[in-house]
Design an enzyme around this catalytic site. Structure first.
Site, short mmCIF file in Angstrom:
data_model
loop_
_atom_site.label_atom_id
_atom_site.label_comp_id
_atom_site.label_asym_id
_atom_site.label_seq_id
_atom_site.Cartn_x
_atom_site.Cartn_y
_atom_site.Cartn_z
N GLN A 19 8.17 17.30 2.20
CA GLN A 19 7.81 17.67 3.56
C GLN A 19 7.79 19.18 3.80
OE1 GLN A 19 11.12 15.96 6.07
NE2 GLN A 19 12.12 15.96 4.10
N ASP A 60 13.13 23.43 10.17
CA ASP A 60 14.09 22.75 11.05
C ASP A 60 13.84 23.07 12.53
OD1 ASP A 60 15.32 21.66 8.87
OD2 ASP A 60 16.93 23.14 8.78
N TYR A 76 11.81 16.94 -0.63
CA TYR A 76 11.20 18.26 -0.67
C TYR A 76 9.70 18.21 -0.41
CZ TYR A 76 15.76 19.82 -1.96
OH TYR A 76 17.10 20.11 -1.91
N GLY A 113 16.71 18.00 8.04
CA GLY A 113 17.20 18.57 9.29
C GLY A 113 18.70 18.43 9.37
N THR A 163 11.36 28.43 9.55
CA THR A 163 12.20 27.28 9.20
C THR A 163 11.53 25.98 9.63
OG1 THR A 163 14.24 26.07 9.59
CG2 THR A 163 13.60 27.59 11.30
N GLU A 195 18.47 13.25 8.00
CA GLU A 195 19.50 13.32 6.95
C GLU A 195 20.82 13.84 7.51
OE1 GLU A 195 18.10 16.20 4.05
OE2 GLU A 195 18.49 17.87 5.41
#
Lengths: 409, 409
Positions: free
Chosen positions: A298, A139, A296, A182, A137, A238
């Site tokens: 990143q 994140d 998208y 995130g 992930t 975000e």
């Protein structure tokens, strides 16, 4: 005891730049074991199992697997499906019919939860098999793990973007806002801090989902920085929320779209960046205000990968095969930092990782909540890989003025 | 005849990833000439000349100049100022007072026009000096030039981003829109076509400012592609215009912000991408629709530079110094393609480059206007540099179905 049968590997959730490394790690390692009759790849995650959409990866060349390993995004495609009990029963019918004994699912905490439920169903139906979750992930929000494969490369993208945005913002001053992915965890947004090389470098303000976002405080922060430096570079997640914990981005959307896991879709629009930019224009009367939503780019940008991330993503795939096939253990592969910088891989019970979210710890966030600490930067740097360079400035002295000699600094 | 005096170099307009290569080319080459007493860098373009804000780059180390050369954005900062006659008179007062005899301005067509006006003023005031425009623009829209420094690296960013977006869109299908910089010329948007490796790869639709954008046609295009592939990846220039030639993006903004050159600001907001995404959601009833606005990332991203672009940017700076100081010629340095792939540099009268815009020629745009031709790809490929890799797919055969054997493809 050797458990004979097939392997199924699948990829779930959002793609990353290195998720195919983990896939190839599983495939190449699994193919070495004599008890493995075939290695199948399920197309579109768990949906592919139910539909019996399998590629026979036993017949894939090693060379092409290596080429796919360095290609970003999910080579087996992905899914946002969240299996319920009925869905899981269908999965088992297929697994039994194909004599699958090893199931590897590469994904985030939602995918880990899917593996957990699938494994429970296997136990209930007395079907002997191993189910392994392989972490992935951008994140970086999986419990137990020091960090997760995919994060280092996405963080490198964010760092490099902010090094550029900081230089751009110096060359043509104004207020510039970069919005980063995130949902709950600010790790990726915090990677923007790597651009802070010289004392006046941005990002000057970093807004994370771990701290409530207050509009008045935001405007006051921007005003203070702009008056000090004549410019202001801002990194915003975000997923920033107000004092009630409600995402700021959701207030901007008429019809909130949710995925199968019930998570609201925050990406794929520039609305949050535009809102924050317009606030500065209107309330602070600053003219040159821009926002960039990284979107998208990143998560699957081609050609901006951390080599450390690549190697670790490969190894979690290899270790998954070893734990399951050699040692007959279920669980989630986890990464543990053992030195500065070295890691080790362990297998952790699925329940400790599944459906839980790791947030940035307090020691990584500055006291005022709008920057990161040195501890965070020390944590992050090795994950960005070996080839991240830094920006350089001219250091030549000012030439003496002639006509405006009295203005001389 | 040797013209003794100082050199001033400045950078104007939007930064690029390689504009500092040209700066360093000018500085290192100029420092070799005995008739050059000092090499000054004006801070913030022409504004720095008027304010006598000069760095004495004669006192900069060669090593640090090389470090700055590989740093993106404008090390001397930039300006959007458009000098009028009064402004130019102030420039001359400063130039004379400092005994400046060589002026190098690195920028786009607006900067070339500034150099042209400055040079006219010099001639009128009988002040002997050489004024040279050095090309720079990610838009690739300078007349006479085969292409311009800055374009190759920005094009590489766009190509790599679309390679990733195409893979992402295959893994989690839907409609995905990428909005790319370029006010009048579509060269940068067209670079997205490099992602088209396999026959079903996107971008499936490329909308350029050179062809009018019609909403009904757009929706019909998207519908057709989505029905064929189950997904649709779209590249759109921020500068697309309707049949009347009005930018679509401007219809979305209440107060249109213009720069000093009278150009409307189209970047720094996600509004165009959001408009195009909402149209697809509402009119075609497709659920998963996302847009990414590449924004400022594409022009000064750190770590994604074309080596060919780097080398050429360095050389236009060096050639500028040679033409001006050795040969005493004014003009604009232009790049000419002499082979596949080789270039040569010439000096062209300023009036042929200044304030004019080169658009994509018809032979680079497909007949239906929503794609590029092979001729364009052949033109672009060498500019992307030596290390752009391509994406790879799994090629393993499908495994036979057991439970759904009747579904067998």
């Amino acid at each position: 005891m050797k458990l004979d049968g097939k392997v199924v590997v699948a990829q779930g959730g959002g793609p990353t730049a290195v998720i195919n490394q983990s896939l190839v790690g599983v495939v190449l390692e699994s193919r070495k074991f004599e008890q493995v009759s075939k290695v199948y790849g399920a197309i579109n995650g768990v949906a592919g199992i139910v539909n019996e959409d399998f590629l026979d990866l036993t017949q894939e060349t090693t060379h092409n697997l290596e080429q796919v390993a360095v290609t970003p995004s999910s080579a087996l495609f992905s899914t946002r499906d969240k299996p319920d009990v009925k869905y899981c029963k269908e999965i088992f019918n297929v697994l039994k019919a194909h004599d699958v004994r090893y199931f590897f699912y590469i994904g985030g905490n939602d995918s880990a939860d899917t593996v957990r439920i699938v494994n429970e169903q296997a136990e209930q139906s007395d079907y002997e098999f191993r189910a392994i979750h392989i972490p992935k992930t951008i994140d970086n929000d999986l419990m137990v793990n020091d960090h997760t494969p995919g994060y280092g490369s996405a963080a490198k993208f964010v760092a490099q973007a902010f090094i550029g945005l900081n230089l751009d913002n110096r060359a043509l001053p104004g207020v510039h806002i970069g919005v980063i992915m995130g949902r709950n965890a600010g790790f990726l947004t915090a990677a923007s801090s790597i651009a802070q090389k010289y004392p006046d470098d941005g990002p000057h303000l970093i807004y994370l989902p771990e701290r409530p976002f207050n509009v008045e405080q935001y405007l006051s922060d921007v005003k203070r920085i702009y008056e000090k430096y004549g410019r202001c570079l801002i990194a915003v997640s975000e997923g920033i929320v107000n004092e009630k914990g409600e995402p700021i981005a959701l207030g901007l959307t008429k019809n909130v779209e949710k995925d199968a896991h019930g998570n609201a879709i925050l990406s794929g629009t520039g609305a949050l960046g535009d809102l924050l930019a317009n606030l500065v224009k209107e309330k602070l009367n600053i003219k040159r205000v821009r926002s960039d939503t990284f979107g998208y780019l990143q998560r699957s940008f081609f050609g901006c990968v951390s080599d450390v991330d690549q190697h670790e993503a490969r190894e979690v795939g290899e270790k998954a095969a070893q734990f399951a096939i050699w040692h007959n253990i279920d669980g989630s592969i986890t990464i543990h930092r053992t030195g500065d910088y070295s890691v080790d891989y362990r297998i952790t019970p699925l329940g400790q990782v599944a459906a839980k979210t790791k947030l940035m710890p307090d020691e990584f966030i500055s006291k005022e909540g709008t920057n990161v600490t040195t501890a965070f930067k020390s944590y992050l740097r090795p994950l960005l890989g070996s080839d991240l360079h830094s920006a350089h400035r001219l250091r030549a002295p000012r030439a003496p003025k002639i006509l405006r000699a009295e203005d001389q600094e």
